[in-house]
Design an enzyme around this catalytic site. Structure first.
Site, PDB file in Angstrom:
ATOM      1  N   LYS A  74       0.866  -1.182   0.000  1.00  0.00           N
ATOM      2  CA  LYS A  74       0.000   0.000   0.000  1.00  0.00           C
ATOM      3  C   LYS A  74       0.903   1.232   0.000  1.00  0.00           C
ATOM      4  CE  LYS A  74      -3.951   1.795   2.721  1.00  0.00           C
ATOM      5  NZ  LYS A  74      -4.802   1.516   3.896  1.00  0.00           N
ATOM      6  N   SER A 100      -9.636   1.434   2.890  1.00  0.00           N
ATOM      7  CA  SER A 100      -8.807   2.229   2.024  1.00  0.00           C
ATOM      8  C   SER A 100      -7.713   1.425   1.316  1.00  0.00           C
ATOM      9  CB  SER A 100      -8.138   3.349   2.834  1.00  0.00           C
ATOM     10  OG  SER A 100      -7.298   2.807   3.822  1.00  0.00           O
ATOM     11  N   SER A 136      -9.728  -0.870   7.159  1.00  0.00           N
ATOM     12  CA  SER A 136      -9.198  -0.732   5.797  1.00  0.00           C
ATOM     13  C   SER A 136      -8.458  -1.929   5.223  1.00  0.00           C
ATOM     14  CB  SER A 136      -8.284   0.485   5.717  1.00  0.00           C
ATOM     15  OG  SER A 136      -9.048   1.643   5.588  1.00  0.00           O
TER      16      SER A 136
HETATM   17  N1  GLN Z   1     -13.008   4.094   6.555  1.00  0.00           N
HETATM   18  C1  GLN Z   1     -12.403   4.387   7.819  1.00  0.00           C
HETATM   19  C2  GLN Z   1     -11.898   5.801   7.809  1.00  0.00           C
HETATM   20  O1  GLN Z   1     -12.057   6.412   6.820  1.00  0.00           O
HETATM   21  C3  GLN Z   1     -11.273   3.438   8.091  1.00  0.00           C
HETATM   22  C4  GLN Z   1     -10.075   3.743   7.272  1.00  0.00           C
HETATM   23  C5  GLN Z   1      -8.887   2.894   7.627  1.00  0.00           C
HETATM   24  O2  GLN Z   1      -8.992   1.867   8.278  1.00  0.00           O
HETATM   25  N2  GLN Z   1      -7.731   3.372   7.244  1.00  0.00           N
HETATM   26  O3  GLN Z   1     -11.365   6.297   8.751  1.00  0.00           O
END
Ligand code: GLN
Length: 489
Positions: free
Chosen positions: A82, A157, A181
């Site tokens: 990532k 994400s 995510s």
């Molecule tokens: N969707 C959640 C957020 O936007 C989790 C994102 C993540 O785990 N990085 O904070």
């Protein structure tokens, strides 16, 4: 067998089998890496999982792997990272325009550990800017498509990592999970995604979002592959004071131990309103499957679940507003042209460099932390966090793992939730309590919806008990046999 077949068969193998075949010299790392690069060239124009492919670097590392004796359990195997994970000499942007052109001097500890285990770094995958989002649509660069239905989101994400692994472009990848995510995109893309216990894996060199919640973990096509990747990256790191000094067990040893006698809890509160009926049914079916395999399944309650999302969005945004203060146009990445004074450098660089969602979160977090509101919001959210952790402690007195969906919905159409941040935030309602409590969790493929979309089951465990989580996931994987279900891109 023509070359085409050879390439296909090379890419069809799991990460574990590929590592074994490279070690046995049945296939070379260069051949495997070339097959990945060919697959990327063939389909990533449609999937758009990769922000950057380092073909030259990967082939060089692969040739070095072929020339040396096995360095570790991932010897010669291509993996992807990532793009919020630092790679020395290779641009790392966290999906943000503000970091365009940022080339780290050092590898993140997880990157270095993968390399030490022999892995070949193939490239960097797309993400929501600074990992803020649930669909990868907040990337400052491109939209990633779900390989099982190109009009749909891969989730987020870590959507790029999930899509790259699902579409056979790479054998495994790392993602990060602050509120879901890793697990949520894994669920939407029919892959395995594991968030380790907070502290199990170093975050040194990983671009911070919300430090009390962030963890790095693997995405892979099988539970065994995820266990192998986790093994390589786990353990104390002198460069990260929050990494735990706990001994790291073997994550693969007990993998096939089965679930006979294992106690599994189904939390009532995780069958949330608005959940897709097919997803709820798939989880009940997964529970039945595990019961038939010898587990003891019972209903449990996590009563404070409904407060988790509000607490999460105060804590995560508060920490983000502090972590993102360092992007000032001076030290890293984008700097506004023609600023007349220092104040303008800051203001304009940040206004130009950050996307709308990141700005929304910085403002929310700065507000929640400001004098006069701090106690009412941030401190209160921390108290709620304690209640949520206690809910889990109480449940783990009675059961060994908790089973639920990882996402309340299957993959949705790109663009569908973009105008409605709350609808988007709801996509993590089943995963973010885990981060508040710091627990390990996995999403493992469990069903195929009537529309032909993947559904993942989430299994949560006690702190540092990834071994049990993996064993339960492996039992479900064996019964459901979905790892051979590949998308037709
Ligand atoms: N969707 C959640 C957020 O936007 C989790 C994102 C993540 O785990 N990085 O904070």
């Amino acid at each position: 067998m023509g070359t085409g077949d050879r390439v296909t068969s090379v890419l069809d193998a799991s990460l574990a089998d590929t590592a074994a075949r490279i070690a046995a010299k049945e296939v070379t790392s260069v051949e495997v890496t070339k097959a990945c690069l060919a697959r990327i060239a063939e389909i990533d124009g449609k999937v758009k999982a990769f922000l950057r492919v380092d073909a030259e670097g990967a082939l060089r590392e692969a040739a070095a792997a072929d020339a040396s004796s096995p360095r570790g359990p991932l010897h010669g195997v291509p993996v992807a990272l990532k793009d919020n994970i630092n790679t020395a000499g290779l641009e790392t942007t966290a999906g943000s325009r503000i970091l365009k052109g940022f080339v780290p001097l050092h590898d993140a500890t997880v990157t270095a550990r993968l390399r030490a285990a022999g892995a070949v770094v193939l490239g960097k995958t797309n993400l929501d800017e600074f990992a803020m989002g649930s669909s990868t649509e907040n990337s400052g660069y491109q939209l990633t498509h779900n390989p099982y239905s190109l009009e749909c989101t891969p989730g987020g994400s870590s959507g790029g990592s999930a899509a790259a692994v699902a579409s056979g472009q790479v054998f495994g990848a790392l993602g990060s999970d602050t509120g879901g995510s890793i697990r949520q995109p894994a669920s939407l893309c029919n892959v395995v995604g594991l968030k380790p216990t907070w502290g199990r894996v170093s975050r040194s060199g990983v671009i911070a979002y919300a430090s009390s919640l962030d963890q790095v973990g693997p995405l892979a096509r099988t539970v065994r592959d995820a266990a192998l990747l986790l093994q390589a990256i786990s353990g104390k790191d002198p460069h990260d004071a929050t990494s735990a000094s706990r001994a790291v067990p073997s994550f693969t040893e007990a993998l096939d131990g089965g679930v006979k006698g294992l106690r599994i809890g189904l939390p009532r509160e995780y069958f949330v309103e608005g959940m897709e009926p097919e997803v709820a049914a798939a989880i009940r079916e997964a529970a039945e499957t595990l019961r038939a395999a010898g587990a003891v399944v019972e209903d449990v309650s996590l009563p404070h679940t409904r407060y988790a999302m509000a607490a999460y969005y105060l804590i995560a945004t508060g920490e983000a507003s502090s972590n993102l203060a360092r992007y000032d146009g001076v030290r890293f990445g984008h700097r506004a042209a023609d600023a007349k004074n220092l104040r303008e450098v800051y203001d304009r660089s940040r206004a130009e460099g950050f996307g709308a969602e990141v700005k929304r979160r910085i403002m929310l977090g700065t507000f929640a932390l400001s004098a006069g509101y701090h106690d009412a919001y941030y401190v209160k959210a921390q108290r709620v966090r304690t209640l949520i952790a206690r809910d889990f402690e109480a449940v783990f007195q009675k059961v060994d793992v908790v089973l639920s969906a990882a996402s309340p919905a299957c993959a949705w159409k790109l663009g569908e939730k973009l105008e409605d941040p709350l609808a988007m935030y709801l996509m993590d309602v089943l995963t973010l309590p885990t981060n508040l409590a710091g627990l390990p969790g996995i999403s493992v493929p469990t069903a195929k919806s009537s529309a032909g979309l993947p559904i993942g089951a989430q299994l949560l465990g006690r702190p540092f008990d990834e071994v049990t989580v993996l064993r339960a996931a492996r039992a479900l994987e064996r019964e459901r046999s979905l790892s051979d279900w590949r998308p037709n891109v």
